[in-house]
Design a protein around this motif. Sequence first.
Motif, short mmCIF file in Angstrom:
data_model
loop_
_atom_site.label_atom_id
_atom_site.label_comp_id
_atom_site.label_asym_id
_atom_site.label_seq_id
_atom_site.Cartn_x
_atom_site.Cartn_y
_atom_site.Cartn_z
N LEU A 22 10.96 4.98 5.11
CA LEU A 22 9.70 4.46 4.58
C LEU A 22 9.26 5.25 3.34
O LEU A 22 8.82 4.67 2.34
CB LEU A 22 8.61 4.52 5.65
CG LEU A 22 8.69 3.45 6.74
CD1 LEU A 22 7.69 3.74 7.85
CD2 LEU A 22 8.42 2.07 6.15
N ARG A 23 9.38 6.55 3.44
CA ARG A 23 9.00 7.40 2.31
C ARG A 23 9.86 7.09 1.08
O ARG A 23 9.34 6.93 -0.03
CB ARG A 23 9.17 8.87 2.73
CG ARG A 23 8.84 9.88 1.68
CD ARG A 23 9.13 11.26 2.25
NE ARG A 23 8.81 12.32 1.33
CZ ARG A 23 9.23 13.56 1.47
NH1 ARG A 23 9.96 13.90 2.52
NH2 ARG A 23 8.91 14.50 0.61
N LEU A 24 11.16 6.98 1.28
CA LEU A 24 12.06 6.69 0.17
C LEU A 24 11.78 5.32 -0.45
O LEU A 24 11.74 5.18 -1.68
CB LEU A 24 13.52 6.77 0.64
CG LEU A 24 14.00 8.16 1.09
CD1 LEU A 24 15.37 8.06 1.73
CD2 LEU A 24 13.99 9.14 -0.07
N GLU A 25 11.58 4.32 0.40
CA GLU A 25 11.30 2.97 -0.10
C GLU A 25 10.00 2.94 -0.91
O GLU A 25 9.93 2.29 -1.96
CB GLU A 25 11.22 1.98 1.06
CG GLU A 25 12.56 1.68 1.68
CD GLU A 25 12.44 0.74 2.88
OE1 GLU A 25 11.64 -0.21 2.81
OE2 GLU A 25 13.15 0.96 3.87
N ALA A 26 8.97 3.60 -0.41
CA ALA A 26 7.68 3.61 -1.10
C ALA A 26 7.78 4.36 -2.43
O ALA A 26 7.21 3.92 -3.44
CB ALA A 26 6.61 4.22 -0.21
N LEU A 27 8.49 5.48 -2.44
CA LEU A 27 8.66 6.23 -3.69
C LEU A 27 9.41 5.41 -4.73
O LEU A 27 9.06 5.42 -5.92
CB LEU A 27 9.37 7.56 -3.42
CG LEU A 27 8.54 8.63 -2.71
CD1 LEU A 27 9.42 9.78 -2.24
CD2 LEU A 27 7.42 9.15 -3.62
N LEU A 28 10.42 4.67 -4.29
CA LEU A 28 11.14 3.78 -5.20
C LEU A 28 10.23 2.68 -5.73
O LEU A 28 10.26 2.35 -6.91
CB LEU A 28 12.33 3.14 -4.49
CG LEU A 28 13.67 3.83 -4.56
CD1 LEU A 28 14.71 3.08 -3.74
CD2 LEU A 28 14.14 3.98 -5.99
N ALA A 29 9.42 2.12 -4.85
CA ALA A 29 8.56 0.99 -5.22
C ALA A 29 7.54 1.37 -6.29
O ALA A 29 7.20 0.53 -7.14
CB ALA A 29 7.85 0.45 -3.99
N VAL A 30 7.06 2.60 -6.26
CA VAL A 30 6.07 3.02 -7.27
C VAL A 30 6.72 3.68 -8.49
O VAL A 30 6.03 4.13 -9.39
CB VAL A 30 4.98 3.95 -6.67
CG1 VAL A 30 4.17 3.22 -5.63
CG2 VAL A 30 5.58 5.22 -6.11
N ARG B 7 0.86 -1.19 0.00
CA ARG B 7 0.00 0.00 0.00
C ARG B 7 0.90 1.25 0.00
O ARG B 7 0.94 2.02 0.95
CB ARG B 7 -0.94 -0.04 1.20
CG ARG B 7 -1.86 -1.24 1.18
CD ARG B 7 -2.95 -1.22 2.24
NE ARG B 7 -2.61 -0.59 3.48
CZ ARG B 7 -2.46 -1.23 4.64
NH1 ARG B 7 -2.58 -2.53 4.70
NH2 ARG B 7 -2.18 -0.56 5.76
N TYR B 8 1.61 1.42 -1.10
CA TYR B 8 2.67 2.41 -1.18
C TYR B 8 2.18 3.85 -1.09
O TYR B 8 2.81 4.67 -0.43
CB TYR B 8 3.48 2.20 -2.46
CG TYR B 8 4.08 0.83 -2.56
CD1 TYR B 8 4.98 0.37 -1.59
CD2 TYR B 8 3.74 -0.02 -3.60
CE1 TYR B 8 5.52 -0.90 -1.67
CE2 TYR B 8 4.29 -1.30 -3.70
CZ TYR B 8 5.18 -1.73 -2.72
OH TYR B 8 5.71 -2.99 -2.80
N GLU B 9 1.09 4.16 -1.77
CA GLU B 9 0.60 5.55 -1.74
C GLU B 9 0.18 5.94 -0.33
O GLU B 9 0.38 7.07 0.09
CB GLU B 9 -0.56 5.73 -2.73
CG GLU B 9 -0.15 5.60 -4.19
CD GLU B 9 0.89 6.61 -4.64
OE1 GLU B 9 0.95 7.74 -4.08
OE2 GLU B 9 1.66 6.29 -5.56
N GLU B 10 -0.37 5.00 0.41
CA GLU B 10 -0.74 5.25 1.81
C GLU B 10 0.51 5.53 2.65
O GLU B 10 0.52 6.43 3.48
CB GLU B 10 -1.48 4.01 2.34
CG GLU B 10 -1.96 4.11 3.75
CD GLU B 10 -2.65 2.83 4.20
OE1 GLU B 10 -2.52 2.50 5.39
OE2 GLU B 10 -3.29 2.16 3.37
N VAL B 11 1.55 4.77 2.40
CA VAL B 11 2.81 4.96 3.12
C VAL B 11 3.41 6.31 2.78
O VAL B 11 3.87 7.04 3.66
CB VAL B 11 3.81 3.82 2.80
CG1 VAL B 11 5.16 4.10 3.43
CG2 VAL B 11 3.27 2.49 3.27
N ILE B 12 3.40 6.66 1.51
CA ILE B 12 3.96 7.94 1.08
C ILE B 12 3.23 9.09 1.76
O ILE B 12 3.87 10.01 2.31
CB ILE B 12 3.91 8.08 -0.46
CG1 ILE B 12 4.87 7.07 -1.10
CG2 ILE B 12 4.25 9.50 -0.89
CD1 ILE B 12 4.68 6.90 -2.60
N ALA B 13 1.91 9.04 1.76
CA ALA B 13 1.13 10.11 2.37
C ALA B 13 1.41 10.21 3.87
O ALA B 13 1.61 11.31 4.41
CB ALA B 13 -0.36 9.89 2.13
#
Length: 140
Positions: A74-82, A50-56
């Motif tokens: 967490l923000r960096l990992e999620a941005l990379l994932a998407v 749930r990457y967008e949720e993590v980013i927000a």
Amino acid sequence: MMVRPALLRFRWSGGRSFSQVLLLGLTLMLPGLVRAMELDAAREALREGRYEEVIAGAEAAVAANAAGESWHLLRLEALLAVGRYPDAEQALSEALTKETGSIRVRMLGADILRANGRPEDAFELIKAVRVLVLSQSWAY
């Protein structure tokens, strides 16, 4: 007549009872406990994709100056994932500014720089980890 334990009748300087001091301490600790629970939920969301949720959530935490490198990671990992590599690079700059001693941010940052087509800068970031460790070995 109810008998109260001696500890609860104890008075600290300033006239505060033990129970008042305990309540004050718990009140001061509560925001940290809530943040820890939010951080655990964000980590779980990242594992579940749930990457967008993590980013927000991470962007809100970073904007609120939440302590520690975890929200940045967490923000960096999620941005990379998407695949939002330019956004990840911008977030990396912010994370490096705030988390000056973080090896984990630098190592993840190297991946972000490679994803943005900057392998030389990624290598320089990894070299900076070595310099950081050698100059502050007591911290690691």
